[in-house]
Scaffold this active site. Structure first.
Site, PDB file in Angstrom:
ATOM      1  CE  LYS A   1       1.372  -1.750   5.538  1.00  0.00           C
ATOM      2  NZ  LYS A   1       1.395  -0.740   3.970  1.00  0.00           N
TER       3      LYS A   1
ATOM      4  CG  ASN B   1       4.011   9.524   8.528  1.00  0.00           C
ATOM      5  OD1 ASN B   1       4.792   9.410   9.376  1.00  0.00           O
ATOM      6  ND2 ASN B   1       3.996   8.890   7.084  1.00  0.00           N
ATOM      7  CB  THR B   2      -2.474   9.465  10.688  1.00  0.00           C
ATOM      8  OG1 THR B   2      -2.566   9.905   8.723  1.00  0.00           O
ATOM      9  CG2 THR B   2      -4.092  10.297  10.856  1.00  0.00           C
TER      10      THR B   2
ATOM     11  CG  ASN C   1       2.554   1.358   8.234  1.00  0.00           C
ATOM     12  OD1 ASN C   1       3.116   1.623   6.777  1.00  0.00           O
ATOM     13  ND2 ASN C   1       1.168   1.395   7.820  1.00  0.00           N
TER      14      ASN C   1
ATOM     15  CB  SER D   1       0.087   5.490   8.861  1.00  0.00           C
ATOM     16  OG  SER D   1       0.772   6.920   8.719  1.00  0.00           O
TER      17      SER D   1
ATOM     18  CG  PHE E   1      -3.383   8.630   5.445  1.00  0.00           C
ATOM     19  CD1 PHE E   1      -2.560   7.974   5.386  1.00  0.00           C
ATOM     20  CD2 PHE E   1      -3.840   8.305   6.691  1.00  0.00           C
ATOM     21  CE1 PHE E   1      -1.966   6.029   6.020  1.00  0.00           C
ATOM     22  CE2 PHE E   1      -4.280   6.999   7.575  1.00  0.00           C
ATOM     23  CZ  PHE E   1      -2.668   5.767   7.277  1.00  0.00           C
TER      24      PHE E   1
ATOM     25  CB  ALA F   1      -1.153  -0.214   1.162  1.00  0.00           C
TER      26      ALA F   1
ATOM     27  CG  ASN G   1       6.890   7.220   3.579  1.00  0.00           C
ATOM     28  OD1 ASN G   1       5.219   8.138   4.106  1.00  0.00           O
ATOM     29  ND2 ASN G   1       6.662   6.746   4.165  1.00  0.00           N
TER      30      ASN G   1
HETATM   31  C1  LIG Z   1       6.080   6.442   0.221  1.00  0.00           C
HETATM   32  C2  LIG Z   1       5.846   5.142   0.615  1.00  0.00           C
HETATM   33  C3  LIG Z   1       4.350   5.536   1.251  1.00  0.00           C
HETATM   34  C4  LIG Z   1       3.108   4.731   2.284  1.00  0.00           C
HETATM   35  N1  LIG Z   1       1.848   4.833   2.243  1.00  0.00           N
HETATM   36  C5  LIG Z   1       1.447   3.604   2.930  1.00  0.00           C
HETATM   37  C6  LIG Z   1      -0.187   3.861   2.943  1.00  0.00           C
HETATM   38  O1  LIG Z   1      -0.472   4.247   2.166  1.00  0.00           O
HETATM   39  N2  LIG Z   1      -0.673   3.401   3.290  1.00  0.00           N
HETATM   40  C7  LIG Z   1       0.196   1.616   4.064  1.00  0.00           C
HETATM   41  O2  LIG Z   1       0.175   0.787   4.396  1.00  0.00           O
HETATM   42  N3  LIG Z   1       1.478   1.457   4.167  1.00  0.00           N
HETATM   43  C8  LIG Z   1       2.574   2.843   3.385  1.00  0.00           C
HETATM   44  N4  LIG Z   1       3.401   2.896   2.797  1.00  0.00           N
HETATM   45  C9  LIG Z   1       4.270   1.156   4.068  1.00  0.00           C
HETATM   46  C10 LIG Z   1       4.191   0.498   2.709  1.00  0.00           C
HETATM   47  O3  LIG Z   1       3.261  -0.325   2.219  1.00  0.00           O
HETATM   48  C11 LIG Z   1       5.198  -0.491   3.542  1.00  0.00           C
HETATM   49  O4  LIG Z   1       4.097  -1.289   4.666  1.00  0.00           O
HETATM   50  C12 LIG Z   1       6.574  -0.200   4.162  1.00  0.00           C
HETATM   51  O5  LIG Z   1       7.361   0.818   3.217  1.00  0.00           O
HETATM   52  C13 LIG Z   1       7.327  -0.991   4.027  1.00  0.00           C
HETATM   53  O6  LIG Z   1       7.649  -1.839   2.984  1.00  0.00           O
HETATM   54  P1  LIG Z   1       9.000  -1.854   2.636  1.00  0.00           P
HETATM   55  O7  LIG Z   1      10.353  -2.061   2.972  1.00  0.00           O
HETATM   56  O8  LIG Z   1       9.455  -3.152   1.388  1.00  0.00           O
HETATM   57  O9  LIG Z   1       9.186  -0.071   1.461  1.00  0.00           O
HETATM   58  C14 LIG Z   1       4.266   3.540   2.421  1.00  0.00           C
HETATM   59  C15 LIG Z   1       5.364   3.163   2.190  1.00  0.00           C
HETATM   60  C16 LIG Z   1       6.517   4.647   1.254  1.00  0.00           C
HETATM   61  C17 LIG Z   1       7.891   4.233   1.401  1.00  0.00           C
END
Ligand SMILES: Cc1cc2nc3c(=O)[nH]c(=O)nc-3n(C[C@H](O)[C@H](O)[C@H](O)COP(=O)(O)O)c2cc1C
Length: 353
Positions: A213, A173-174, A242, A171, A113, A60, A109
């Site tokens: 999640k 960030n909220t 996350n 998340s 949202f 996501a 990041n």
């Molecule tokens: C730029 C960015 C935006 C993300 N936005 C969301 C989000 O809107 N909702 C969510 O559940 N996770 C979000 N994630 C988390 C990812 O889905 C994932 O759980 C996390 O990045 C760990 O995986 P990775 O190490 O492969 O990136 C975001 C990650 C990144 C890098």
């Protein structure tokens, strides 16, 4: 041809969020050719009555407004998760809010949202074919005073379009969102959601799996509370995890002190430990999706052995492009065969028992 070898270096010279917007635009407008469709019989997995051609999903946050669902599935993913979507559109945090930590193969990041809201999300999704498994990830608006109402609204609006639905309470960030992971808050939230789902299932004749999640940043008691609530209700699946608020001392990039969630390589161990803990605490009875720092077949296999039935990736695609999917699938198939597993399912959790 690996398209990313051409455009990857250019994208990485562009500011991070602009590069993301460009990549998504290119995907949604058919400018990135689909991958060759190679079947991997041992990677085929059935979960919640859904047939996953392979266990590698888009995490996501990449396709927040469901603009490129078909194009992502055509890249060879076993499934994709669109969102996080909130009921009303919201701008997210001020920019810059996305940072590439190149030396660390990581991202920080604090998007917050940013998304176009449920109405635009549903419209976009309706306009696509969805020939593959599509999960939908729900959040709440930053200024909402009733988090439960936001999630219930999201559930009702996306229900008919989702193969599974993820409730994102992790998340960083909220403000206040992660508090919903507490035992009582999580139980109240999911009781409402499961009640709403029952009505929706009766009306539609379809029971859509409901997942949660979670963050990796919890102590043993926190994981144990989540496991007990999830097992007791029951919840259909748990996505672990996350991004993290932790900052490992190994980080080298000058962006390392930016506020927000850290993802990519430095998250791998932390999120895999959380995954293993959840597998043990749930007795392997609830399907888990392992996410956090996967950048190779070896990493994906380690997540599966730690308890993941499926995996998801985001950050490694920023550095390596979607060619990575094929490499991970072929590498996983080889590892299963070498270790004598007839199917992926047989390898799930072998390192967590
Ligand atoms: C730029 C960015 C935006 C993300 N936005 C969301 C989000 O809107 N909702 C969510 O559940 N996770 C979000 N994630 C988390 C990812 O889905 C994932 O759980 C996390 O990045 C760990 O995986 P990775 O190490 O492969 O990136 C975001 C990650 C990144 C890098």
């Amino acid at each position: 041809m690996d398209y990313y070898r051409l455009i990857g270096p250019l994208l990485r010279k562009t500011p991070a969020e602009t590069a993301h917007t460009l990549a998504l635009w290119a995907l949604a407008h058919g400018m990135i050719p689909p991958a060759r469709n190679i079947p991997y019989p041992t990677l085929h997995t059935k979960l919640w009555g859904l047939e996953f051609p392979n266990p590698v999903g888009m995490a996501a946050g990449f396709d927040k407004d469901a603009q490129a669902v078909d194009a992502l599935l055509a890249q060879g993913f076993g499934f994709t998760e669109a969102g996080t979507v909130t009921p009303r559109p919201q701008p997210g945090n001020p920019t810059p809010r996305l940072f590439r930590l190149e030396e660390d193969a990581a991202i920080i990041n604090r998007m917050g949202f940013n998304n176009r809201g449920l109405e635009a999300f549903v419209r976009s999704l309706r306009g696509q074919q969805r020939k593959g498994i599509v999960g939908i990830n729900l959040g709440k608006n930053k200024d909402s005073t009733d988090a439960i109402a936001d999630y219930v609204k999201g559930l009702a609006q996306v229900y008919a379009l989702a193969d599974y639905i993820t409730i994102n309470i992790s998340s960083p960030n909220t403000p206040g969102l992660r508090d919903l992971q507490g035992r009582q808050a999580m139980e109240s939230l999911f009781r409402e959601l499961l009640g709403a789902r029952k009505t929706l299932a009766m009306e539609s004749g379809r029971t859509v799996p409901l997942l949660v999640k979670i963050a990796p940043d919890m102590d043993e008691a926190g994981f144990s509370d989540v496991a007990e609530v999830a097992s007791g209700l029951p919840i259909d699946g748990i996505i672990v995890s996350n991004t993290t608020l932790a900052r490992p001392p190994s980080l080298r990039s000058h962006h390392r002190a930016e506020a927000g969630g850290l993802s990519g390589k430095p998250l791998f161990e932390h999120s895999t430990a959380a995954l293993r803990a959840m597998y043990r605490l749930t007795g392997g009875k609830i399907p888990l999706i392992g996410v956090g720092g996967i950048a190779s077949a070896e990493d994906a296999y380690a997540k599966i052995r730690a308890g993941a039935s499926l995996v998801q990736i985001y950050t490694a695609f920023v550095y390596q492009g979607f060619g990575l999917i094929g490499g991970i699938c072929s590498g996983l198939a080889v590892r299963l065969e070498t270790d004598g597993f007839a199917s992926l399912r047989d390898a799930v959790g072998v390192d967590a028992r």
